[in-house]
Design a protein around this motif. Structure first.
Motif, mmCIF file in Angstrom:
data_model
loop_
_atom_site.group_PDB
_atom_site.id
_atom_site.type_symbol
_atom_site.label_atom_id
_atom_site.label_comp_id
_atom_site.label_asym_id
_atom_site.label_seq_id
_atom_site.Cartn_x
_atom_site.Cartn_y
_atom_site.Cartn_z
ATOM 1 N N GLU A 239 0.844 -1.202 0.000
ATOM 2 C CA GLU A 239 0.000 0.000 0.000
ATOM 3 C C GLU A 239 0.872 1.243 0.000
ATOM 4 O O GLU A 239 0.936 1.981 -0.947
ATOM 5 C CB GLU A 239 -0.946 0.002 1.207
ATOM 6 C CG GLU A 239 -2.171 -0.869 0.981
ATOM 7 C CD GLU A 239 -3.203 -0.718 2.067
ATOM 8 O OE1 GLU A 239 -3.180 0.279 2.797
ATOM 9 O OE2 GLU A 239 -4.049 -1.622 2.179
ATOM 10 N N CYS A 240 1.612 1.445 1.097
ATOM 11 C CA CYS A 240 2.303 2.727 1.276
ATOM 12 C C CYS A 240 3.707 2.774 0.676
ATOM 13 O O CYS A 240 4.189 3.814 0.292
ATOM 14 C CB CYS A 240 2.394 3.027 2.766
ATOM 15 S SG CYS A 240 3.491 1.878 3.634
ATOM 16 N N ARG A 241 4.382 1.646 0.665
ATOM 17 C CA ARG A 241 5.799 1.540 0.242
ATOM 18 C C ARG A 241 6.723 2.362 1.142
ATOM 19 O O ARG A 241 7.785 2.796 0.729
ATOM 20 C CB ARG A 241 5.987 1.956 -1.219
ATOM 21 C CG ARG A 241 5.218 1.098 -2.201
ATOM 22 C CD ARG A 241 5.535 1.461 -3.631
ATOM 23 N NE ARG A 241 4.749 0.633 -4.546
ATOM 24 C CZ ARG A 241 5.062 -0.614 -4.875
ATOM 25 N NH1 ARG A 241 6.133 -1.165 -4.379
ATOM 26 N NH2 ARG A 241 4.298 -1.302 -5.700
ATOM 27 N N ALA A 243 6.812 1.735 4.882
ATOM 28 C CA ALA A 243 6.797 1.134 6.231
ATOM 29 C C ALA A 243 5.679 1.687 7.109
ATOM 30 O O ALA A 243 5.785 1.649 8.328
ATOM 31 C CB ALA A 243 8.161 1.305 6.925
ATOM 32 N N SER A 244 4.616 2.186 6.473
ATOM 33 C CA SER A 244 3.532 2.779 7.265
ATOM 34 C C SER A 244 2.335 1.864 7.454
ATOM 35 O O SER A 244 1.556 2.060 8.380
ATOM 36 C CB SER A 244 3.039 4.065 6.596
ATOM 37 O OG SER A 244 4.063 5.012 6.594
ATOM 38 N N CYS A 245 2.126 0.900 6.557
ATOM 39 C CA CYS A 245 0.876 0.134 6.595
ATOM 40 C C CYS A 245 1.035 -1.308 7.072
ATOM 41 O O CYS A 245 0.079 -1.906 7.551
ATOM 42 C CB CYS A 245 0.216 0.154 5.217
ATOM 43 S SG CYS A 245 1.135 -0.776 3.972
ATOM 44 N N GLY A 246 2.197 -1.902 6.892
ATOM 45 C CA GLY A 246 2.421 -3.287 7.331
ATOM 46 C C GLY A 246 1.925 -4.331 6.349
ATOM 47 O O GLY A 246 1.992 -5.529 6.615
ATOM 48 N N CYS A 248 3.131 -5.307 3.481
ATOM 49 C CA CYS A 248 4.125 -6.040 2.687
ATOM 50 C C CYS A 248 5.016 -6.961 3.512
ATOM 51 O O CYS A 248 6.066 -7.348 3.052
ATOM 52 C CB CYS A 248 4.997 -5.040 1.923
ATOM 53 S SG CYS A 248 6.077 -4.092 3.010
ATOM 54 N N CYS A 290 9.076 -3.573 1.535
ATOM 55 C CA CYS A 290 9.358 -2.243 0.977
ATOM 56 C C CYS A 290 10.606 -1.626 1.601
ATOM 57 O O CYS A 290 11.047 -0.551 1.169
ATOM 58 C CB CYS A 290 8.154 -1.315 1.116
ATOM 59 S SG CYS A 290 7.734 -0.897 2.823
HETATM 60 S S1 FES Z 1 3.965 -1.293 1.680
HETATM 61 FE FE1 FES Z 1 3.297 -0.405 3.536
HETATM 62 S S2 FES Z 1 4.752 -1.154 4.963
HETATM 63 FE FE2 FES Z 1 5.521 -1.830 3.069
#
Ligand code: FES
Length: 312
Positions: A239-241, A243-246, A248, A290
């Motif tokens: 989602e975020c790329r 490290a904000s969403c978890g 990946c 990510c």
């Molecule tokens: S894509 Fe969101 S934490 Fe890696």
């Protein structure tokens, strides 16, 4: 099996993690990390919280769960990335045959492994991790569902034909960079395998490229298998790329030392998501794709769900 299930319910999540950590040294190297990854992918506290929830959909939203979590529908297949999955019928039968469980969890896991290794014709170390996984599966799904699962092996013929040594050798091997490979520097290319069961389940990472970005080069269709995947952006859900969403998070089954070390931002975020238990150290077996940059060929496992389990 009800008696054994009642016995397993005495152990806390911390008891399980401590026991698996203690037994790890006795687990065959091919499954040492895979066993720990499986326990990270199927955490007992999450299952217990969902079982106890009065409003399950609201609880799932609270934990930000996405994908397919839990073991109810994957009793026979959740562990297909574990080498000893091929001995699942023997392990499952050994669990079903237990009449008297020893009082100590480690002794119980060892007893199952001892009973399974004879019909499987392998050493105890090979099925020890699988014995722990099998018992935890029973703990989470209950005796009826456990007994009802057919106990099938979900392996491709290609992987079934490979020995432990061949699989370990493949994991350790780096891509040949040509005669002047040392001069290629930033142009080095590395294979990232994301399902050892499928011969073509791999993509290429450029030297120092993070795994999530590298996965974008794989334009095959993955959404039908995992609804979290973005069309044309590869097999790793993102989602975020940043490290904000978890979303990946991945397990690193081989080559963790060939990824960039965990930096402060990734470590902090892993704690927020609740993936921290197995993400300690500079090159742990659980990473955010990510953030993890490739400096060699690696083999990863993509969990079927993500969420913020620190809220559990
Ligand atoms: S894509 Fe969101 S934490 Fe890696």
């Amino acid at each position: 099996m009800q008696k054994l299930y009642d016995h397993l319910c005495r152990y806390s999540a911390a008891d399980w993690i401590r026991t698996v950590d203690t037994l790890a040294v006795n687990i065959d190297p091919i499954d040492r990390e895979a066993t720990r990854i499986w326990f990270a992918f199927y955490p007992l506290p999450l299952q217990l919280a969902l079982d106890a929830a009065a409003d399950k959909p609201a609880t799932e939203r609270k934990f930000g769960l996405m994908g397919q979590w839990g073991l109810a529908n994957t009793i026979d297949s959740s562990h297909r990335f574990v080498y000893a999955h091929r001995y699942w019928p023997e392990v499952k039968a050994a669990i079903a045959a237990i009449e008297q469980a020893p009082s100590e969890l480690g002794a119980l896991i060892t007893q199952v492994a001892d009973a399974a290794c004879r019909p499987a014709r392998v050493e105890r170390a090979v099925v020890l991790g699988m014995a722990a996984i099998g018992l935890m599966t029973l703990r989470q799904v209950g005796p009826q569902a456990f007994a009802a699962a057919p106990g099938k092996v979900h392996l491709s013929d290609a992987l079934r034909a490979k020995s432990r040594e061949q699989i370990l050798k493949t994991r350790a091997k780096d891509d040949w960079q040509g005669l002047f490979g040392a001069l290629r520097g930033a142009k080095k290319l590395w294979t990232v395998r994301f399902d050892e069961n499928e011969p073509d389940a791999e993509f290429i990472a450029i030297q120092s490229q993070d795994l999530a970005s590298a996965a974008q080069s794989d334009k095959r269709e993955y959404r039908s298998k995992d609804a979290r995947c973005i069309p044309n952006e590869g097999p790793i859900p993102v989602e975020c790329r940043a490290a904000s969403c978890g979303t990946c998070w991945v397990g690193v089954i081989g080559g963790a030392e060939k990824l960039s070390p965990v930096e402060k931002h990734e470590a902090t975020r892993m704690k927020v998501f609740g993936y921290a238990e197995l993400s300690e150290g500079t090159r742990p077996v659980i990473r955010l794709a990510c953030q993890a940059k490739a400096y060699g060929a690696v083999s990863i496992v993509i969990p079927p769900w993500n969420g913020i389990i620190s809220r559990v």
